[in-house]
Design a protein around this motif. Structure first.
Motif, PDB file in Angstrom:
ATOM      1  N   ASN A 129       0.850  -1.193   0.000  1.00  0.00           N
ATOM      2  CA  ASN A 129       0.000   0.000   0.000  1.00  0.00           C
ATOM      3  C   ASN A 129       0.887   1.245   0.000  1.00  0.00           C
ATOM      4  OD1 ASN A 129      -2.485  -1.470   0.304  1.00  0.00           O
ATOM      5  ND2 ASN A 129      -1.944  -1.791   2.441  1.00  0.00           N
ATOM      6  N   VAL A 130       0.710   2.107  -0.984  1.00  0.00           N
ATOM      7  CA  VAL A 130       1.591   3.268  -1.098  1.00  0.00           C
ATOM      8  C   VAL A 130       0.778   4.511  -1.427  1.00  0.00           C
ATOM      9  CG1 VAL A 130       2.075   2.811  -3.548  1.00  0.00           C
ATOM     10  CG2 VAL A 130       3.699   4.166  -2.193  1.00  0.00           C
ATOM     11  N   ILE A 131       1.189   5.632  -0.840  1.00  0.00           N
ATOM     12  CA  ILE A 131       0.608   6.937  -1.118  1.00  0.00           C
ATOM     13  C   ILE A 131       1.690   7.770  -1.792  1.00  0.00           C
ATOM     14  CG2 ILE A 131      -0.383   9.033  -0.103  1.00  0.00           C
ATOM     15  CD1 ILE A 131      -1.202   7.219   2.318  1.00  0.00           C
ATOM     16  N   GLN A 132       1.403   8.320  -2.953  1.00  0.00           N
ATOM     17  CA  GLN A 132       2.389   9.157  -3.630  1.00  0.00           C
ATOM     18  C   GLN A 132       2.279  10.572  -3.097  1.00  0.00           C
ATOM     19  OE1 GLN A 132       2.319   9.128  -7.943  1.00  0.00           O
ATOM     20  NE2 GLN A 132       4.485   9.686  -8.003  1.00  0.00           N
ATOM     21  N   GLN A 133       3.311  10.976  -2.398  1.00  0.00           N
ATOM     22  CA  GLN A 133       3.302  12.284  -1.735  1.00  0.00           C
ATOM     23  C   GLN A 133       4.727  12.720  -1.450  1.00  0.00           C
ATOM     24  OE1 GLN A 133       0.882  12.515   1.882  1.00  0.00           O
ATOM     25  NE2 GLN A 133       2.167  14.155   2.675  1.00  0.00           N
ATOM     26  N   ASN A 134       4.941  14.010  -1.460  1.00  0.00           N
ATOM     27  CA  ASN A 134       6.225  14.589  -1.091  1.00  0.00           C
ATOM     28  C   ASN A 134       6.275  14.742   0.429  1.00  0.00           C
ATOM     29  OD1 ASN A 134       8.542  16.101  -0.736  1.00  0.00           O
ATOM     30  ND2 ASN A 134       8.090  17.533  -2.389  1.00  0.00           N
ATOM     31  N   LEU A 135       7.244  14.125   1.065  1.00  0.00           N
ATOM     32  CA  LEU A 135       7.362  14.225   2.526  1.00  0.00           C
ATOM     33  C   LEU A 135       7.525  15.661   2.991  1.00  0.00           C
ATOM     34  CD1 LEU A 135       9.693  11.251   3.541  1.00  0.00           C
ATOM     35  CD2 LEU A 135       7.230  11.457   3.867  1.00  0.00           C
ATOM     36  N   GLU A 136       8.105  16.499   2.148  1.00  0.00           N
ATOM     37  CA  GLU A 136       8.319  17.896   2.531  1.00  0.00           C
ATOM     38  C   GLU A 136       6.990  18.612   2.803  1.00  0.00           C
ATOM     39  OE1 GLU A 136      11.328  18.978   3.028  1.00  0.00           O
ATOM     40  OE2 GLU A 136      12.675  17.860   1.727  1.00  0.00           O
ATOM     41  N   ASP A 137       5.892  18.046   2.297  1.00  0.00           N
ATOM     42  CA  ASP A 137       4.567  18.645   2.526  1.00  0.00           C
ATOM     43  C   ASP A 137       3.980  18.260   3.874  1.00  0.00           C
ATOM     44  OD1 ASP A 137       4.694  19.824   0.020  1.00  0.00           O
ATOM     45  OD2 ASP A 137       3.662  18.154  -0.962  1.00  0.00           O
ATOM     46  N   GLY A 138       4.694  17.419   4.636  1.00  0.00           N
ATOM     47  CA  GLY A 138       4.225  17.029   5.953  1.00  0.00           C
ATOM     48  C   GLY A 138       3.327  15.805   5.925  1.00  0.00           C
ATOM     49  N   LEU A 139       2.801  15.462   7.098  1.00  0.00           N
ATOM     50  CA  LEU A 139       2.000  14.240   7.258  1.00  0.00           C
ATOM     51  C   LEU A 139       0.604  14.567   7.791  1.00  0.00           C
ATOM     52  CD1 LEU A 139       4.786  12.008   8.865  1.00  0.00           C
ATOM     53  CD2 LEU A 139       4.066  12.066   6.470  1.00  0.00           C
ATOM     54  N   ARG A 140       0.013  15.604   7.231  1.00  0.00           N
ATOM     55  CA  ARG A 140      -1.292  16.057   7.717  1.00  0.00           C
ATOM     56  C   ARG A 140      -2.400  15.029   7.500  1.00  0.00           C
ATOM     57  NH1 ARG A 140       1.172  20.447   5.484  1.00  0.00           N
ATOM     58  NH2 ARG A 140       0.217  20.068   3.436  1.00  0.00           N
ATOM     59  N   LEU A 141      -2.142  14.050   6.627  1.00  0.00           N
ATOM     60  CA  LEU A 141      -3.135  12.988   6.395  1.00  0.00           C
ATOM     61  C   LEU A 141      -3.369  12.138   7.639  1.00  0.00           C
ATOM     62  CD1 LEU A 141      -2.023  11.567   2.916  1.00  0.00           C
ATOM     63  CD2 LEU A 141      -4.131  12.812   3.397  1.00  0.00           C
ATOM     64  N   PHE A 142      -2.404  12.149   8.559  1.00  0.00           N
ATOM     65  CA  PHE A 142      -2.428  11.206   9.673  1.00  0.00           C
ATOM     66  C   PHE A 142      -2.561  11.919  11.017  1.00  0.00           C
ATOM     67  CE2 PHE A 142       0.370   9.492   6.312  1.00  0.00           C
ATOM     68  CZ  PHE A 142      -0.423   8.420   5.915  1.00  0.00           C
ATOM     69  N   GLU A 143      -3.368  11.332  11.892  1.00  0.00           N
ATOM     70  CA  GLU A 143      -3.536  11.867  13.240  1.00  0.00           C
ATOM     71  C   GLU A 143      -2.380  11.431  14.129  1.00  0.00           C
ATOM     72  OE1 GLU A 143      -7.311  10.566  14.656  1.00  0.00           O
ATOM     73  OE2 GLU A 143      -8.450  11.722  13.170  1.00  0.00           O
ATOM     74  N   ASP A 144      -2.282  12.043  15.286  1.00  0.00           N
ATOM     75  CA  ASP A 144      -1.252  11.675  16.254  1.00  0.00           C
ATOM     76  C   ASP A 144      -1.368  10.191  16.595  1.00  0.00           C
ATOM     77  OD1 ASP A 144      -0.941  14.385  16.180  1.00  0.00           O
ATOM     78  OD2 ASP A 144      -1.075  14.695  18.342  1.00  0.00           O
ATOM     79  N   GLY A 145      -0.232   9.495  16.649  1.00  0.00           N
ATOM     80  CA  GLY A 145      -0.215   8.096  17.051  1.00  0.00           C
ATOM     81  C   GLY A 145      -0.988   7.174  16.146  1.00  0.00           C
ATOM     82  N   SER A 146      -1.075   7.503  14.863  1.00  0.00           N
ATOM     83  CA  SER A 146      -1.853   6.687  13.924  1.00  0.00           C
ATOM     84  C   SER A 146      -1.244   5.305  13.696  1.00  0.00           C
ATOM     85  CB  SER A 146      -1.967   7.395  12.566  1.00  0.00           C
ATOM     86  OG  SER A 146      -2.677   8.594  12.667  1.00  0.00           O
ATOM     87  N   PHE A 147       0.075   5.184  13.898  1.00  0.00           N
ATOM     88  CA  PHE A 147       0.769   3.932  13.619  1.00  0.00           C
ATOM     89  C   PHE A 147       1.584   3.494  14.829  1.00  0.00           C
ATOM     90  CE2 PHE A 147      -0.072   5.863   9.568  1.00  0.00           C
ATOM     91  CZ  PHE A 147      -0.417   4.796   8.753  1.00  0.00           C
ATOM     92  N   ASP A 148       1.726   2.190  14.978  1.00  0.00           N
ATOM     93  CA  ASP A 148       2.591   1.667  16.038  1.00  0.00           C
ATOM     94  C   ASP A 148       4.045   2.066  15.785  1.00  0.00           C
ATOM     95  OD1 ASP A 148       0.494   0.295  17.390  1.00  0.00           O
ATOM     96  OD2 ASP A 148       0.612  -1.321  15.901  1.00  0.00           O
ATOM     97  N   PHE A 149       4.453   2.018  14.506  1.00  0.00           N
ATOM     98  CA  PHE A 149       5.823   2.364  14.133  1.00  0.00           C
ATOM     99  C   PHE A 149       5.812   3.238  12.880  1.00  0.00           C
ATOM    100  CE2 PHE A 149       6.196  -1.565  16.466  1.00  0.00           C
ATOM    101  CZ  PHE A 149       7.304  -1.363  17.275  1.00  0.00           C
ATOM    102  N   ALA A 150       6.593   4.311  12.909  1.00  0.00           N
ATOM    103  CA  ALA A 150       6.869   5.107  11.708  1.00  0.00           C
ATOM    104  C   ALA A 150       8.365   4.985  11.436  1.00  0.00           C
ATOM    105  CB  ALA A 150       6.474   6.561  11.915  1.00  0.00           C
ATOM    106  N   ILE A 151       8.709   4.771  10.177  1.00  0.00           N
ATOM    107  CA  ILE A 151      10.094   4.464   9.817  1.00  0.00           C
ATOM    108  C   ILE A 151      10.613   5.466   8.790  1.00  0.00           C
ATOM    109  CG2 ILE A 151      11.618   2.738   8.775  1.00  0.00           C
ATOM    110  CD1 ILE A 151       9.667   0.587   9.773  1.00  0.00           C
ATOM    111  N   LEU A 152      11.798   6.007   9.065  1.00  0.00           N
ATOM    112  CA  LEU A 152      12.566   6.810   8.107  1.00  0.00           C
ATOM    113  C   LEU A 152      13.839   6.023   7.813  1.00  0.00           C
ATOM    114  CD1 LEU A 152      12.353  10.456   9.520  1.00  0.00           C
ATOM    115  CD2 LEU A 152      11.690   9.782   7.212  1.00  0.00           C
ATOM    116  N   SER A 153      13.794   5.190   6.809  1.00  0.00           N
ATOM    117  CA  SER A 153      14.913   4.297   6.511  1.00  0.00           C
ATOM    118  C   SER A 153      15.789   4.887   5.403  1.00  0.00           C
ATOM    119  CB  SER A 153      14.373   2.926   6.085  1.00  0.00           C
ATOM    120  OG  SER A 153      15.423   2.084   5.668  1.00  0.00           O
TER     121      SER A 153
END
Length: 202
Positions: free
Chosen positions: A69-93
């Motif tokens: 599952n993938v969303i095409q988006q520029n990270l520089e635009d932020g993560l406004r799609l998601f509420e606080d604590g939406s995921f158990d883990f967020a990864i910047l690999s």
């Protein structure tokens, strides 16, 4: 520690460290997920429910081909799609060094993930330092591009990240420093070419 099939996680050495910290059956957001390889492996080995964010067309297509599952988006635009604590883990690999708004993205990462994992090439690695002293920009397995075609817009060291973390509201929970897939126990900032951190919002 999770039981991971190391052969299946041999594509990149930071994948092993990341997988050890991700809990089975958890929800995962992979920021800058590339071709979806990490999410695909985590889904296979740990049965995670994952989403990736990727801007590159080829990466998005590769994710779709893997069933990621993938969303095409520029990270520089932020993560406004998601509420606080939406995921158990967020990864910047190995994504941190490719973004301009470093502090903002780190704040957003720890906002949407209850725990987060961040990995990046360590510019303080001794061979990188030596190459700079010789008057050239380093090229290595962790920094594989030439200066003129690199996607990296930042270079940072282990000490740089650890100094920045408290400034942006991040608590460091654990750290793995690697070189050639091997764990570096001492002299990490000059002997390790890759750093992986488990963090959370402080």
């Amino acid at each position: 520690m999770n039981q991971i099939t190391l052969d299946s996680l041999s594509l990149r050495s930071d994948f092993r460290a990341i997988a050890r910290w991700v809990e089975p059956n958890s929800s995962v957001l992979d920021l800058g997920c590339g071709d979806g390889s990490l999410l695909s492996l985590l889904a296979e080995e740990l049965d995670v429910a994952g989403y990736g964010i990727e801007i590159n067309d080829a990466g998005v297509l590769a994710c779709a081909q893997k069933g990621v599952n993938v969303i095409q988006q520029n990270l520089e635009d932020g993560l406004r799609l998601f509420e606080d604590g939406s995921f158990d883990f967020a990864i910047l690999s190995q994504t941190l060094q490719t973004i301009h708004q470093t502090a903002a993205i780190l704040r957003e990462t720890v906002r949407v993930g209850r725990e987060c994992i961040v990995s990046f090439p360590n510019f303080g690695y001794w061979r990188h330092r030596l190459t700079v002293l010789q008057g050239r920009m380093p090229v290595s397995k962790t920094l594989p591009y030439q200066w003129h075609n690199t996607p990296n817009v930042r270079v940072l060291t282990i000490r740089d990240f650890e100094a920045l973390a408290p400034e942006v509201g991040i608590e460091i929970l654990d750290r793995a420093v690697l070189h050639g897939g091997q764990s570096i126990r001492w002299g990490a900032n000059w002997r390790g070419s890759l750093a992986v951190y488990r963090v959370k919002r402080s």
